[in-house]
Design a protein around this motif. Structure first.
Motif, PDB file in Angstrom:
ATOM      1  N   LEU A  17       0.957  -1.302   0.087  1.00  4.15           N
ATOM      2  CA  LEU A  17       0.094   0.078   0.082  1.00  4.15           C
ATOM      3  C   LEU A  17       0.854   1.157   0.022  1.00  4.15           C
ATOM      4  O   LEU A  17       1.442   1.748   0.989  1.00  4.15           O
ATOM      5  CB  LEU A  17      -0.904   0.090   1.362  1.00  4.15           C
ATOM      6  CG  LEU A  17      -2.034   1.319   1.345  1.00  4.15           C
ATOM      7  CD1 LEU A  17      -3.024   1.119   0.055  1.00  4.15           C
ATOM      8  CD2 LEU A  17      -2.682   1.265   2.626  1.00  4.15           C
ATOM      9  N   THR A  18       0.925   1.879  -1.137  1.00  2.00           N
ATOM     10  CA  THR A  18       1.662   3.053  -1.251  1.00  2.00           C
ATOM     11  C   THR A  18       0.995   4.264  -0.999  1.00  2.00           C
ATOM     12  O   THR A  18      -0.259   4.209  -0.920  1.00  2.00           O
ATOM     13  CB  THR A  18       2.454   3.022  -2.826  1.00  2.00           C
ATOM     14  OG1 THR A  18       1.419   3.236  -3.704  1.00  2.00           O
ATOM     15  CG2 THR A  18       3.345   1.800  -2.904  1.00  2.00           C
ATOM     16  N   TRP A  19       1.798   5.406  -0.731  1.00  2.00           N
ATOM     17  CA  TRP A  19       0.750   6.618  -0.783  1.00  2.00           C
ATOM     18  C   TRP A  19       0.186   7.112  -1.799  1.00  2.00           C
ATOM     19  O   TRP A  19      -1.086   7.244  -1.891  1.00  2.00           O
ATOM     20  CB  TRP A  19       1.793   7.979  -0.453  1.00  2.00           C
ATOM     21  CG  TRP A  19       1.050   9.138  -0.296  1.00  2.00           C
ATOM     22  CD1 TRP A  19       1.241  10.143  -1.144  1.00  2.00           C
ATOM     23  CD2 TRP A  19       0.511   9.614   0.807  1.00  2.00           C
ATOM     24  NE1 TRP A  19       0.559  11.309  -0.745  1.00  2.00           N
ATOM     25  CE2 TRP A  19      -0.151  10.878   0.578  1.00  2.00           C
ATOM     26  CE3 TRP A  19      -0.138   8.901   1.888  1.00  2.00           C
ATOM     27  CZ2 TRP A  19      -1.075  11.438   1.350  1.00  2.00           C
ATOM     28  CZ3 TRP A  19      -0.866   9.555   2.963  1.00  2.00           C
ATOM     29  CH2 TRP A  19      -1.177  10.942   2.581  1.00  2.00           C
ATOM     30  N   SER A  20       0.408   6.636  -3.305  1.00  3.38           N
ATOM     31  CA  SER A  20      -0.303   7.070  -4.242  1.00  3.38           C
ATOM     32  C   SER A  20      -1.525   5.961  -4.585  1.00  3.38           C
ATOM     33  O   SER A  20      -2.479   6.384  -4.969  1.00  3.38           O
ATOM     34  CB  SER A  20       0.358   6.784  -5.444  1.00  3.38           C
ATOM     35  OG  SER A  20       1.002   5.525  -5.460  1.00  3.38           O
ATOM     36  N   GLY A  21      -1.076   4.867  -3.932  1.00  3.85           N
ATOM     37  CA  GLY A  21      -2.465   3.843  -3.919  1.00  3.85           C
ATOM     38  C   GLY A  21      -3.180   4.150  -2.879  1.00  3.85           C
ATOM     39  O   GLY A  21      -4.432   4.011  -3.245  1.00  3.85           O
ATOM     40  N   PHE A  22      -2.850   4.875  -1.781  1.00  3.98           N
ATOM     41  CA  PHE A  22      -3.803   5.129  -0.844  1.00  3.98           C
ATOM     42  C   PHE A  22      -4.809   6.383  -1.296  1.00  3.98           C
ATOM     43  O   PHE A  22      -5.966   6.454  -1.204  1.00  3.98           O
ATOM     44  CB  PHE A  22      -3.091   5.677   0.455  1.00  3.98           C
ATOM     45  CG  PHE A  22      -3.864   5.925   1.370  1.00  3.98           C
ATOM     46  CD1 PHE A  22      -4.679   5.279   2.162  1.00  3.98           C
ATOM     47  CD2 PHE A  22      -3.983   7.619   1.907  1.00  3.98           C
ATOM     48  CE1 PHE A  22      -5.791   5.805   3.283  1.00  3.98           C
ATOM     49  CE2 PHE A  22      -4.781   7.818   2.972  1.00  3.98           C
ATOM     50  CZ  PHE A  22      -5.602   7.192   3.717  1.00  3.98           C
ATOM     51  N   ILE A  23      -4.018   7.390  -2.064  1.00  4.29           N
ATOM     52  CA  ILE A  23      -4.832   8.175  -2.504  1.00  4.29           C
ATOM     53  C   ILE A  23      -5.993   7.848  -3.744  1.00  4.29           C
ATOM     54  O   ILE A  23      -6.974   8.153  -3.899  1.00  4.29           O
ATOM     55  CB  ILE A  23      -3.886   9.250  -3.251  1.00  4.29           C
ATOM     56  CG1 ILE A  23      -3.022  10.029  -2.178  1.00  4.29           C
ATOM     57  CG2 ILE A  23      -4.844  10.467  -3.925  1.00  4.29           C
ATOM     58  CD1 ILE A  23      -3.776  10.663  -0.963  1.00  4.29           C
ATOM     59  N   GLU A  24      -5.456   6.745  -4.599  1.00  2.00           N
ATOM     60  CA  GLU A  24      -6.244   6.454  -5.627  1.00  2.00           C
ATOM     61  C   GLU A  24      -7.474   5.589  -4.745  1.00  2.00           C
ATOM     62  O   GLU A  24      -8.538   5.485  -5.420  1.00  2.00           O
ATOM     63  CB  GLU A  24      -5.395   5.306  -6.676  1.00  2.00           C
ATOM     64  CG  GLU A  24      -6.267   4.704  -7.654  1.00  2.00           C
ATOM     65  CD  GLU A  24      -5.531   3.982  -8.738  1.00  2.00           C
ATOM     66  OE1 GLU A  24      -6.058   3.120  -9.448  1.00  2.00           O
ATOM     67  OE2 GLU A  24      -4.062   4.104  -8.469  1.00  2.00           O
ATOM     68  N   ALA A  25      -7.347   5.049  -3.806  1.00  2.49           N
ATOM     69  CA  ALA A  25      -8.228   4.186  -3.050  1.00  2.49           C
ATOM     70  C   ALA A  25      -9.290   5.354  -2.607  1.00  2.49           C
ATOM     71  O   ALA A  25     -10.464   4.979  -2.821  1.00  2.49           O
ATOM     72  CB  ALA A  25      -7.812   3.472  -2.096  1.00  2.49           C
TER      73      ALA A  25
END
Length: 425
Positions: free
Chosen positions: A259-267
């Motif tokens: 879970l990356t920061w960009s993945g968190f924002i996308e979620a």
């Protein structure tokens, strides 16, 4: 006559491509202005009241938990666990698809979330192994319906918000049916795999591999345990459990180091978009439901059915038919928020158990997701598999048959539906 006119207006608006939320709002406001003398500000209040509900706060949280699951590597680990369980059986990869849908249903609470998460991984994998694209899409679409039957279920939250039934009781009622329907799907998958001669074995059984994938999936499996455990013990409400599920989803993604920061924002972006879509429909459906009440449409629908008040089975069969027809026209959310309230006074006035009727509604919703032209479950999977809805429907009809059997069991064997809630409560 007014009900027929409203239906015609709705069908015309849908036919010319007006989005469902706008269709509902435009129809309701037009008929309220023409036939009822009420201030427009009161209509705006109804729009707000449609989403002003604490239990509905669980909806965006469960949607976010599902998005975090996809971004945090949870999806792949649950599928690996399912593969180690049934990969050695004829049609094993298709069975993995069904079992993975059970896992995702116990986390996301939505059919769309389960369909997208499973489909993006399983459909390409099944096509690569030699399964037909149409069969791959049908299995995924059918499995996605488990997302609204197995708790936590967003449709159950919606139903509880309009009926006053405990969401926890609805969740408990959905557990045996989710398992029963999943088992029926596995039988269908096996029979089709035998007929189509899908003889390949995806993965030989290995106890060592099973233990490995099970340990790897423990953080992912904690999500449904946390959700249902908190609700059943009374420690948390469904809404609070949804918040905890988001926290566990974040922790699991961090533990998996995916879970990356960009993945968190996308979620977050995905959950905001999906929540806005659902809530806008909920709000406009509230106005349409209010117009039905003011215009006396509910009374027009239920009065003829009161002659069967001493026969709950006949009443539920009639209600199922009406809901089934509604499922051809409306999304399940609209069906529950607009059509179901018409029947709730009838349920209260007869011997129908409210939980039994709730499961009838949820299963009919699941059938509606698999039947064109609405068929929200099919739209996602056919897009991923790049096949037509007609091609997929050849296989999907057998999974719908399983849902119809479950519907009849719900109507004719209420003790089966209510066994677990009665046992616990």
């Amino acid at each position: 006559m007014i009900a027929l006119l409203m239906l015609i207006v709705i069908l015309i608006l849908l036919a010319i491509g007006v989005p469902i939320a706008f269709t509902l709002g435009i129809t309701a406001i037009f008929f309220l202005i023409v036939f009822v003398d009420i201030p427009l500000t009161f209509i705006l209040q109804q729009l707000y009241l449609g989403t002003s509900s604490f239990p509905m706060l669980a909806i965006p949280l469960f949607i976010l938990a599902g998005s975090l699951m996809n971004q945090g590597g949870i999806s792949r680990r649950l599928i690996n666990l399912a593969l180690s369980l049934v990969g050695m059986i004829r049609g094993g990869l298709a069975m993995v698809n069904v079992i993975a849908s059970v896992f995702f249903g116990a986390i996301t609470g939505t059919a769309a979330g389960a369909s997208a998460a499973v489909g993006q991984i399983m459909i390409p994998a099944m096509k690569e192994k030699g399964y037909s694209p149409s069969f791959s899409a049908a299995v995924t679409s059918a499995g996605s319906s488990l997302g609204i039957i197995i708790p936590p279920s967003v449709p159950m939250i919606l139903y509880g918000s309009i009926s006053g039934i405990s969401v926890a009781s609805l969740f408990l009622t959905g557990i045996p049916f989710g398992i029963l329907i999943a088992f029926g799907y596995l039988i269908v998958v096996y029979l089709i795999s035998v007929k189509k001669d899908y003889h390949f074995v995806e993965q030989p059984f290995s106890f060592k591999e099973l233990i490995k994938t099970l340990i790897d999936a423990i953080p992912a499996l904690m999500l449904p345990i946390v959700i249902m455990g908190g609700i059943l013990t009374g420690i948390t409400t469904p809404t609070e459990s949804a918040a905890v599920a988001v926290f566990v989803g974040i922790v699991a993604g961090i533990l998996y180091k995916e879970l990356t920061w960009s993945g968190f924002i996308e979620a977050l972006n995905d959950s905001v978009k999906n929540t806005a879509l659902v809530m806008f429909i909920v709000a406009t459906a509230k106005i349409l439901g209010y117009s039905f009440s003011v215009l006396g449409i509910g009374k027009q629908v239920t009065e003829p059915m009161m002659q069967y008040s001493d026969s709950p089975i006949i009443l539920m069969l009639i209600a199922s038919l009406i809901l089934f027809i509604g499922g051809f026209i409306f999304d399940g959310t609209v069906m529950v928020l607009v059509i179901v309230p018409l029947f709730l006074p009838l349920v209260d006035a007869t011997a129908i158990d409210p939980l039994q009727f709730a499961m009838v509604v949820i299963i009919v919703w699941a059938i509606g997701q698999q039947t064109p032209p609405v068929a929200s479950g099919l739209y996602i999977t056919t897009a991923i598999a790049k096949v037509s809805m007609l091609q997929v429907s050849r296989y999907n009809i057998w999974f719908i048959f399983v849902l119809i059997i479950a519907l009849f069991l719900t109507i004719f064997l209420p003790d089966l539906v209510l066994y677990i809630p009665r046992l616990i409560t």
